[in-house]
Design a protein around this motif. Structure first.
Motif, PDB file in Angstrom:
ATOM      1  N   ARG A 276       0.550  -1.284   0.013  1.00  0.00           N
ATOM      2  CA  ARG A 276       0.035   0.180   0.068  1.00  0.00           C
ATOM      3  C   ARG A 276       0.843   1.428   0.200  1.00  0.00           C
ATOM      4  O   ARG A 276       0.475   2.509  -0.340  1.00  0.00           O
ATOM      5  N   HIS A 277       2.089   1.094   0.394  1.00  0.00           N
ATOM      6  CA  HIS A 277       3.115   2.119   0.453  1.00  0.00           C
ATOM      7  C   HIS A 277       3.470   2.706  -0.876  1.00  0.00           C
ATOM      8  O   HIS A 277       3.658   3.768  -1.311  1.00  0.00           O
ATOM      9  N   TRP A 278       3.486   1.696  -1.861  1.00  0.00           N
ATOM     10  CA  TRP A 278       3.971   1.813  -3.333  1.00  0.00           C
ATOM     11  C   TRP A 278       3.153   1.681  -4.297  1.00  0.00           C
ATOM     12  O   TRP A 278       3.394   1.950  -5.647  1.00  0.00           O
ATOM     13  N   ALA A 279       1.925   1.164  -4.005  1.00  0.00           N
ATOM     14  CA  ALA A 279       0.836   0.696  -4.934  1.00  0.00           C
ATOM     15  C   ALA A 279       0.699   2.219  -5.964  1.00  0.00           C
ATOM     16  O   ALA A 279       0.364   1.713  -7.188  1.00  0.00           O
ATOM     17  N   PRO A 280       0.441   3.132  -5.340  1.00  0.00           N
ATOM     18  CA  PRO A 280       0.347   4.306  -6.263  1.00  0.00           C
ATOM     19  C   PRO A 280       1.146   4.557  -7.286  1.00  0.00           C
ATOM     20  O   PRO A 280       1.001   5.214  -8.415  1.00  0.00           O
ATOM     21  N   PHE A 281       2.420   4.242  -6.929  1.00  0.00           N
ATOM     22  CA  PHE A 281       3.682   4.468  -7.911  1.00  0.00           C
ATOM     23  C   PHE A 281       3.580   3.680  -9.083  1.00  0.00           C
ATOM     24  O   PHE A 281       3.721   3.809 -10.298  1.00  0.00           O
ATOM     25  N   GLY A 282       2.889   2.413  -8.850  1.00  0.00           N
ATOM     26  CA  GLY A 282       2.672   1.409  -9.948  1.00  0.00           C
ATOM     27  C   GLY A 282       1.600   1.890 -10.812  1.00  0.00           C
ATOM     28  O   GLY A 282       1.713   1.601 -12.115  1.00  0.00           O
ATOM     29  N   VAL A 283       0.460   2.341 -10.347  1.00  0.00           N
ATOM     30  CA  VAL A 283      -0.378   2.996 -11.038  1.00  0.00           C
ATOM     31  C   VAL A 283      -0.139   4.076 -11.941  1.00  0.00           C
ATOM     32  O   VAL A 283      -0.343   4.192 -13.159  1.00  0.00           O
ATOM     33  N   MET A 284       0.976   5.167 -11.126  1.00  0.00           N
ATOM     34  CA  MET A 284       1.330   6.163 -12.151  1.00  0.00           C
ATOM     35  C   MET A 284       2.139   5.665 -13.228  1.00  0.00           C
ATOM     36  O   MET A 284       2.088   6.204 -14.268  1.00  0.00           O
ATOM     37  N   PHE A 285       3.177   4.866 -12.912  1.00  0.00           N
ATOM     38  CA  PHE A 285       4.069   4.311 -13.938  1.00  0.00           C
ATOM     39  C   PHE A 285       3.534   3.554 -14.737  1.00  0.00           C
ATOM     40  O   PHE A 285       3.627   3.533 -16.257  1.00  0.00           O
ATOM     41  N   ALA A 286       2.445   2.715 -14.574  1.00  0.00           N
ATOM     42  CA  ALA A 286       1.748   2.128 -15.678  1.00  0.00           C
ATOM     43  C   ALA A 286       0.947   2.893 -16.620  1.00  0.00           C
ATOM     44  O   ALA A 286       0.902   2.780 -17.757  1.00  0.00           O
ATOM     45  N   LEU A 287       0.487   4.070 -16.008  1.00  0.00           N
ATOM     46  CA  LEU A 287      -0.427   4.781 -16.912  1.00  0.00           C
ATOM     47  C   LEU A 287       0.485   5.858 -17.793  1.00  0.00           C
ATOM     48  O   LEU A 287       0.472   6.082 -18.841  1.00  0.00           O
ATOM     49  N   ALA A 288       1.839   6.006 -17.077  1.00  0.00           N
ATOM     50  CA  ALA A 288       2.697   6.847 -17.998  1.00  0.00           C
ATOM     51  C   ALA A 288       3.203   6.147 -19.025  1.00  0.00           C
ATOM     52  O   ALA A 288       3.531   6.569 -20.209  1.00  0.00           O
ATOM     53  N   GLY A 289       3.544   4.671 -18.786  1.00  0.00           N
ATOM     54  CA  GLY A 289       3.970   3.816 -19.659  1.00  0.00           C
ATOM     55  C   GLY A 289       3.229   3.561 -20.898  1.00  0.00           C
ATOM     56  O   GLY A 289       3.603   3.755 -21.965  1.00  0.00           O
ATOM     57  N   ALA A 290       1.807   3.565 -20.343  1.00  0.00           N
ATOM     58  CA  ALA A 290       0.725   3.258 -21.509  1.00  0.00           C
ATOM     59  C   ALA A 290       0.807   4.659 -22.241  1.00  0.00           C
ATOM     60  O   ALA A 290       0.626   4.499 -23.721  1.00  0.00           O
ATOM     61  N   ALA A 291       0.766   5.739 -21.755  1.00  0.00           N
ATOM     62  CA  ALA A 291       0.592   7.041 -22.512  1.00  0.00           C
ATOM     63  C   ALA A 291       1.822   7.318 -23.327  1.00  0.00           C
ATOM     64  O   ALA A 291       1.753   7.631 -24.494  1.00  0.00           O
ATOM     65  N   TYR A 292       3.087   6.834 -23.144  1.00  0.00           N
ATOM     66  CA  TYR A 292       4.045   6.980 -24.043  1.00  0.00           C
ATOM     67  C   TYR A 292       3.987   6.103 -25.042  1.00  0.00           C
ATOM     68  O   TYR A 292       4.427   6.270 -26.027  1.00  0.00           O
ATOM     69  N   ALA A 293       3.713   4.965 -24.747  1.00  0.00           N
ATOM     70  CA  ALA A 293       3.672   3.485 -25.816  1.00  0.00           C
ATOM     71  C   ALA A 293       2.632   4.127 -26.801  1.00  0.00           C
ATOM     72  O   ALA A 293       2.786   3.853 -28.083  1.00  0.00           O
ATOM     73  N   TRP A 294       1.544   4.707 -26.340  1.00  0.00           N
ATOM     74  CA  TRP A 294       0.368   5.164 -27.368  1.00  0.00           C
ATOM     75  C   TRP A 294       1.005   6.348 -28.160  1.00  0.00           C
ATOM     76  O   TRP A 294       0.859   6.333 -29.382  1.00  0.00           O
ATOM     77  N   ARG A 295       1.841   7.077 -27.518  1.00  0.00           N
ATOM     78  CA  ARG A 295       2.436   7.982 -28.324  1.00  0.00           C
ATOM     79  C   ARG A 295       3.316   7.760 -29.646  1.00  0.00           C
ATOM     80  O   ARG A 295       3.575   8.154 -30.350  1.00  0.00           O
TER      81      ARG A 295
END
Length: 264
Positions: free
Chosen positions: A138-157
């Protein structure tokens, strides 16, 4: 006939007819001309990519052996074990994709190579944040969501049409990967210094080696003997750094297991 085309058809030693002068290699569609070895387009880069994958396999086995050294404690005492396992498998897949791309350049193999790099860099950022944040998900799960979204956005780009039909932006990719790599290094070194990690010297050596080797990734020169270019040299220098990195991870696990054993 275009110079580069003559170069490709006549080989690297092709000269001007009747003059016996060799052409200086020039890039053709952004790539240097390479000699094929066993049918591989960029044999050195392909071979050294597999060497990097092998280094990750060796590192994972070293970590597993270290986790099994303390009887009665179990891998649960090192809560980041699952993340490191995924990290190792993703890196192995990335280097296989790299070897495939260098062996045969096609839109598919290029997408596999660059796409796997995006995935590994995003997950590496998650692991860095997870280790610094603490053992509880629970301490680092928000980072997982953030990097997953950032990676997906960059891959789409880069791959999914976000470029507006202009194709993969190699310059942007270099800048983004460089920024992510620097950010990860800064986080690991800052965390290791803050907690006074016993394996901090190993961590420092790894980052010193990997960034020294990265000079060849940013450098560029025609392939020596038609086989070994700057990118291949970069791949050749990184396997020792990979082993050094897994040495640090194994030492980190040993430290945590030792604390758990004393607590029992």
């Amino acid at each position: 006939m275009h110079r580069s085309r003559r170069l490709r058809e006549g080989g690297l030693d092709a000269g001007v007819a009747g003059q016996g002068e060799a052409f200086t290699p020039e890039k053709y569609h952004g790539k240097w001309p390479f000699r094929r070895v066993l049918g591989l387009q960029e044999a050195a880069s392909s071979f050294f990519s597999l060497a990097n994958g092998g280094a990750h396999v060796m590192g994972l086995r070293r970590l597993q052996a270290r986790l099994d050294e303390v009887p009665g404690v179990g891998r649960a005492a090192y809560p980041w074990w699952t993340l490191w396992l995924i990290y190792g498998f993703l890196n192995c897949g990335m280097w296989v994709a790299s070897a495939t791309f260098h062996a045969y350049d096609s839109p598919l193999t290029e997408a596999m190579d660059y796409g796997s790099v995006v995935l590994v860099f995003a997950f590496s950022s998650l692991v860095a944040c997870a280790r610094a944040a603490g053992p509880r998900p629970r301490h680092w799960a928000p980072f997982g969501v953030m990097f997953a979204l950032a990676g997906a956005a960059y891959a789409w780009r880069q791959f999914g049409g976000g470029t507006g039909g202009r194709g993969f932006d190699y310059g942007l990719n270099t800048q983004v990967m460089l920024a992510v790599g620097l950010g990860n290094s800064a986080l690991w070194l800052a965390w290791g210094s803050a907690v006074r990690h016993p394996a901090l010297p190993v961590l420092i050596r790894f980052h010193a080696v990997i960034w020294a080797a990265s000079v060849f990734e940013l450098w560029d020169f025609p392939p020596i003997l038609g086989v070994l270019d700057a990118h291949a040299v970069w791949h050749a220098l990184t396997p020792p750094a990979v082993l050094l990195w897994w040495h640090f991870v194994a030492e980190d696990a040993r430290l945590m297991l030792g604390k758990a054993s004393k607590a029992d």
